[in-house]
Design a protein around this motif. Structure first.
Motif, PDB file in Angstrom:
ATOM      1  N   ARG A  64      10.134 -10.087  -6.443  1.00 53.83           N
ATOM      2  CA  ARG A  64      10.564 -11.002  -5.182  1.00 53.83           C
ATOM      3  C   ARG A  64       9.220 -11.663  -4.586  1.00 53.83           C
ATOM      4  O   ARG A  64       9.112 -12.755  -4.287  1.00 53.83           O
ATOM      5  CB  ARG A  64      11.191 -10.323  -4.197  1.00 53.83           C
ATOM      6  N   ILE A  65       8.182 -10.618  -4.612  1.00 55.73           N
ATOM      7  CA  ILE A  65       7.007 -11.184  -4.213  1.00 55.73           C
ATOM      8  C   ILE A  65       6.469 -12.561  -5.098  1.00 55.73           C
ATOM      9  O   ILE A  65       5.761 -13.315  -4.571  1.00 55.73           O
ATOM     10  CB  ILE A  65       5.776 -10.043  -4.210  1.00 55.73           C
ATOM     11  N   GLU A  66       6.401 -12.299  -6.335  1.00 55.22           N
ATOM     12  CA  GLU A  66       5.851 -13.158  -7.339  1.00 55.22           C
ATOM     13  C   GLU A  66       6.637 -14.650  -7.288  1.00 55.22           C
ATOM     14  O   GLU A  66       5.923 -15.740  -7.225  1.00 55.22           O
ATOM     15  CB  GLU A  66       5.769 -12.804  -8.565  1.00 55.22           C
ATOM     16  N   MET A  74       1.181  -1.044   0.185  1.00 54.33           N
ATOM     17  CA  MET A  74      -0.142  -0.045   0.118  1.00 54.33           C
ATOM     18  C   MET A  74       0.959   1.363   0.118  1.00 54.33           C
ATOM     19  O   MET A  74       0.694   2.049  -0.678  1.00 54.33           O
ATOM     20  CB  MET A  74      -0.892  -0.066   1.027  1.00 54.33           C
ATOM     21  N   TRP A  75       1.993   1.084   0.667  1.00 50.35           N
ATOM     22  CA  TRP A  75       2.865   2.689   0.642  1.00 50.35           C
ATOM     23  C   TRP A  75       3.405   2.734  -0.462  1.00 50.35           C
ATOM     24  O   TRP A  75       3.678   3.965  -0.815  1.00 50.35           O
ATOM     25  CB  TRP A  75       3.743   2.167   1.985  1.00 50.35           C
ATOM     26  N   HIS A  76       3.775   1.670  -1.469  1.00 46.62           N
ATOM     27  CA  HIS A  76       4.098   1.637  -2.616  1.00 46.62           C
ATOM     28  C   HIS A  76       3.241   2.656  -3.393  1.00 46.62           C
ATOM     29  O   HIS A  76       3.583   3.561  -4.329  1.00 46.62           O
ATOM     30  CB  HIS A  76       4.561   0.466  -3.285  1.00 46.62           C
ATOM     31  N   THR A  77       2.019   2.066  -3.265  1.00 44.69           N
ATOM     32  CA  THR A  77       1.046   2.921  -4.106  1.00 44.69           C
ATOM     33  C   THR A  77       0.825   4.428  -3.794  1.00 44.69           C
ATOM     34  O   THR A  77       0.848   5.251  -4.595  1.00 44.69           O
ATOM     35  CB  THR A  77      -0.648   2.310  -3.822  1.00 44.69           C
ATOM     36  N   ARG A  83      10.959  -5.548  -6.737  1.00 43.35           N
ATOM     37  CA  ARG A  83       9.966  -5.969  -5.441  1.00 43.35           C
ATOM     38  C   ARG A  83       9.081  -6.920  -5.977  1.00 43.35           C
ATOM     39  O   ARG A  83       8.581  -7.759  -5.374  1.00 43.35           O
ATOM     40  CB  ARG A  83       9.492  -4.767  -4.792  1.00 43.35           C
ATOM     41  N   ARG A  84       8.281  -6.514  -6.962  1.00 39.02           N
ATOM     42  CA  ARG A  84       7.155  -7.286  -7.299  1.00 39.02           C
ATOM     43  C   ARG A  84       7.817  -8.890  -7.889  1.00 39.02           C
ATOM     44  O   ARG A  84       6.983  -9.726  -7.808  1.00 39.02           O
ATOM     45  CB  ARG A  84       6.654  -6.952  -9.080  1.00 39.02           C
TER      46      ARG A  84
END
Lengths: 139, 89
Positions: free
Chosen positions: B59-61, B1-4, B56-57
């Motif tokens: 790593r998450i995926e 959320m903070w990224h958004t 980051r995306r």
């Protein structure tokens, strides 16, 4: 946010995906999401996979991804159990739940799909709901 | 959320050139030092942010996929039998 996992939360893939994603994100808030696995829940799950080497290894990989703190059952948890479970009938039927739920206190929230007196006494989230919240945090 | 939120702020900065005084001063100082202007600093900052976000995306995926792959082992299936039965006497 401190999440205390009940044993059944460990076999909820959606929740485990988001817990692993939080750990991998490197986001500042990932440090603020602590995952606690009570020793009794760890024992329950470990013995369930003990006879199958492949599942045992999978469990180890799962834990390395979600990186919980495996928390021992100590004197303070024992005191919580004694306070929350005066009924002999509840103890006979739900002892392990009370032992696990004893780790839920203060600002901690349990994650469990289970129901019963041990969980009625604490703040708790369904695994689906917890997964949804964690997913929203990740954006 | 903070990224958004951060993404939204970065876009806001670029579109409206609204930065607080301290940040504006820092941005201008950096721009002077690198012989460029404020918009270039912000462009580079946003590019770096987007690059970080892409990593980051990934790593998450990758983490989610690792959990999905574990599903083949049956680790997410509840145990058979009445494993919950019984407490302590």
């Amino acid at each position: 946010m401190k999440l205390v996992l009940d044993t059944d939360a460990l076999w909820h893939p959606g929740l485990n995906r988001e817990l692993a994603a939080i750990q991998a994100s490197g986001d500042p808030f990932s440090d603020a999401v602590d995952v606690v696995l009570p020793a009794v829940a760890y024992a329950e799950r470990l013995r369930q996979v003990q006879d199958d080497e492949a599942r045992k290894q999978a469990f180890e990989r799962q834990l390395s991804r979600i990186d919980p703190s495996i928390e021992p059952f100590g004197a303070s948890e024992a005191e919580v159990v004694a306070e929350r479970c005066p009924s002999q009938g509840d103890w006979v039927d739900h002892a392990r739940d009370f032992l696990i739920a004893a780790h839920v206190h203060g600002d901690r929230v349990a994650v469990t799909g289970d129901q019963g007196p041990a969980w009625d006494a604490v703040d708790h989230l369904e695994p689906d709901h917890a997964a949804e919240l964690l997913g929203a945090l990740l954006g | 959320m903070w990224h958004t939120l951060l993404g939204g702020v970065a876009k806001d900065v670029i579109l409206k050139a609204r930065v607080d005084d301290d940040l504006a001063e820092a941005v201008d100082a950096w721009a002077d030092e690198h012989d460029t202007d404020r918009s270039e600093v912000i462009r580079r900052a946003l590019a770096a942010f987007l690059e970080d976000e892409e990593e980051r995306r990934k790593r998450i995926e990758e983490a989610r996929q690792a959990i999905d792959e574990l599903a083949d082992t049956g680790i997410f299936e509840p145990p058979e039998g009445d494993w919950k039965a019984g407490g302590f006497r």
